[in-house]
Design a protein around this motif. Sequence first.
Motif, PDB file in Angstrom:
ATOM      1  N   VAL A  39       0.899  -1.208   0.024  1.00 18.16           N
ATOM      2  CA  VAL A  39      -0.111   0.107  -0.026  1.00 18.16           C
ATOM      3  C   VAL A  39       0.719   1.352   0.056  1.00 18.16           C
ATOM      4  O   VAL A  39       0.286   2.316  -0.254  1.00 18.16           O
ATOM      5  CB  VAL A  39      -1.031  -0.035   1.306  1.00 18.16           C
ATOM      6  N   TYR A  40       2.109   1.042   0.369  1.00 17.66           N
ATOM      7  CA  TYR A  40       2.884   2.399   0.474  1.00 17.66           C
ATOM      8  C   TYR A  40       4.477   1.818   0.190  1.00 17.66           C
ATOM      9  O   TYR A  40       4.977   0.992   0.590  1.00 17.66           O
ATOM     10  CB  TYR A  40       2.625   2.986   1.832  1.00 17.66           C
ATOM     11  N   LEU A  41       5.056   2.864  -0.632  1.00 19.28           N
ATOM     12  CA  LEU A  41       6.592   2.517  -0.981  1.00 19.28           C
ATOM     13  C   LEU A  41       7.323   3.958  -0.492  1.00 19.28           C
ATOM     14  O   LEU A  41       6.881   4.920  -0.780  1.00 19.28           O
ATOM     15  CB  LEU A  41       6.763   2.546  -2.535  1.00 19.28           C
ATOM     16  N   ASP A  42       8.310   3.778   0.208  1.00 13.46           N
ATOM     17  CA  ASP A  42       9.185   4.877   0.524  1.00 13.46           C
ATOM     18  C   ASP A  42      10.706   4.468  -0.036  1.00 13.46           C
ATOM     19  O   ASP A  42      11.361   3.678   0.424  1.00 13.46           O
ATOM     20  CB  ASP A  42       9.316   4.879   2.185  1.00 13.46           C
ATOM     21  N   GLU A  58      11.392   1.873   2.375  1.00 15.93           N
ATOM     22  CA  GLU A  58      10.437   0.774   3.254  1.00 15.93           C
ATOM     23  C   GLU A  58       9.308   0.451   2.212  1.00 15.93           C
ATOM     24  O   GLU A  58       9.204   1.061   1.301  1.00 15.93           O
ATOM     25  CB  GLU A  58       9.902   1.364   4.568  1.00 15.93           C
ATOM     26  N   ILE A  59       8.864  -0.703   2.358  1.00 21.95           N
ATOM     27  CA  ILE A  59       7.766  -1.296   1.641  1.00 21.95           C
ATOM     28  C   ILE A  59       6.591  -1.629   2.801  1.00 21.95           C
ATOM     29  O   ILE A  59       6.700  -2.487   3.667  1.00 21.95           O
ATOM     30  CB  ILE A  59       7.988  -2.505   0.742  1.00 21.95           C
ATOM     31  N   GLU A  60       5.532  -0.922   2.887  1.00 22.43           N
ATOM     32  CA  GLU A  60       4.335  -1.217   3.698  1.00 22.43           C
ATOM     33  C   GLU A  60       3.281  -1.872   3.015  1.00 22.43           C
ATOM     34  O   GLU A  60       2.810  -1.582   1.726  1.00 22.43           O
ATOM     35  CB  GLU A  60       3.698   0.242   4.051  1.00 22.43           C
ATOM     36  N   SER A  61       2.928  -2.942   3.542  1.00 24.33           N
ATOM     37  CA  SER A  61       1.624  -3.770   3.188  1.00 24.33           C
ATOM     38  C   SER A  61       0.611  -3.601   4.335  1.00 24.33           C
ATOM     39  O   SER A  61       0.825  -3.061   5.127  1.00 24.33           O
ATOM     40  CB  SER A  61       2.305  -5.109   2.763  1.00 24.33           C
ATOM     41  N   THR A  62      -0.503  -4.378   3.877  1.00 21.41           N
ATOM     42  CA  THR A  62      -1.636  -4.276   4.929  1.00 21.41           C
ATOM     43  C   THR A  62      -1.168  -5.238   6.108  1.00 21.41           C
ATOM     44  O   THR A  62      -1.951  -5.236   6.977  1.00 21.41           O
ATOM     45  CB  THR A  62      -3.018  -5.011   4.092  1.00 21.41           C
ATOM     46  N   LYS A  63      -0.314  -6.189   5.969  1.00 22.30           N
ATOM     47  CA  LYS A  63       0.240  -6.811   6.807  1.00 22.30           C
ATOM     48  C   LYS A  63       1.480  -6.280   7.945  1.00 22.30           C
ATOM     49  O   LYS A  63       1.563  -6.753   9.037  1.00 22.30           O
ATOM     50  CB  LYS A  63       0.867  -8.224   6.472  1.00 22.30           C
ATOM     51  N   SER A  64       2.482  -5.548   7.122  1.00 22.96           N
ATOM     52  CA  SER A  64       3.476  -5.165   7.998  1.00 22.96           C
ATOM     53  C   SER A  64       4.280  -3.954   7.046  1.00 22.96           C
ATOM     54  O   SER A  64       3.756  -3.671   6.011  1.00 22.96           O
ATOM     55  CB  SER A  64       4.523  -6.294   8.243  1.00 22.96           C
TER      56      SER A  64
END
Length: 124
Positions: A39-42, A58-64
């Motif tokens: 859901v998000y990439l930094d 960072e890689i943000e997902s619905t899990k972590s």
Amino acid sequence: MSLSPDLMYTSDHEWIANEGDLSTVGVTAHASDALGDVVYLDLPAVGTTIKAGDACGEIESTKSVSDLFAPADGEVVEINEAAVADPGLVNSDPFGAGWLFRMRIAGTPDLLDAAAYAALTAGE
């Protein structure tokens, strides 16, 4: 899991495609499956010098939230704005439209070929 013999891989689940003096970096399908819906990439900023194995985003997902690790020493020269705008591309097309950034590599990175990466992930 289908792996391209034309790519190299890291034990941190990134892939790298060497294209002349530039290399394209992304995360593997194995990683995107484990992450769940991204859901998000930094991503590292253009011009950033990165060092192999160091966290560079960072890689943000619905899990972590997971660190993105540099696959090699070098300089970031481009980020994938389309993936930043639509992080789901990392899930739907991790080896294509879901690439993360391009870099100019300094030195020779210590990477895995497709067979070695497949062996690494076989038990996961």
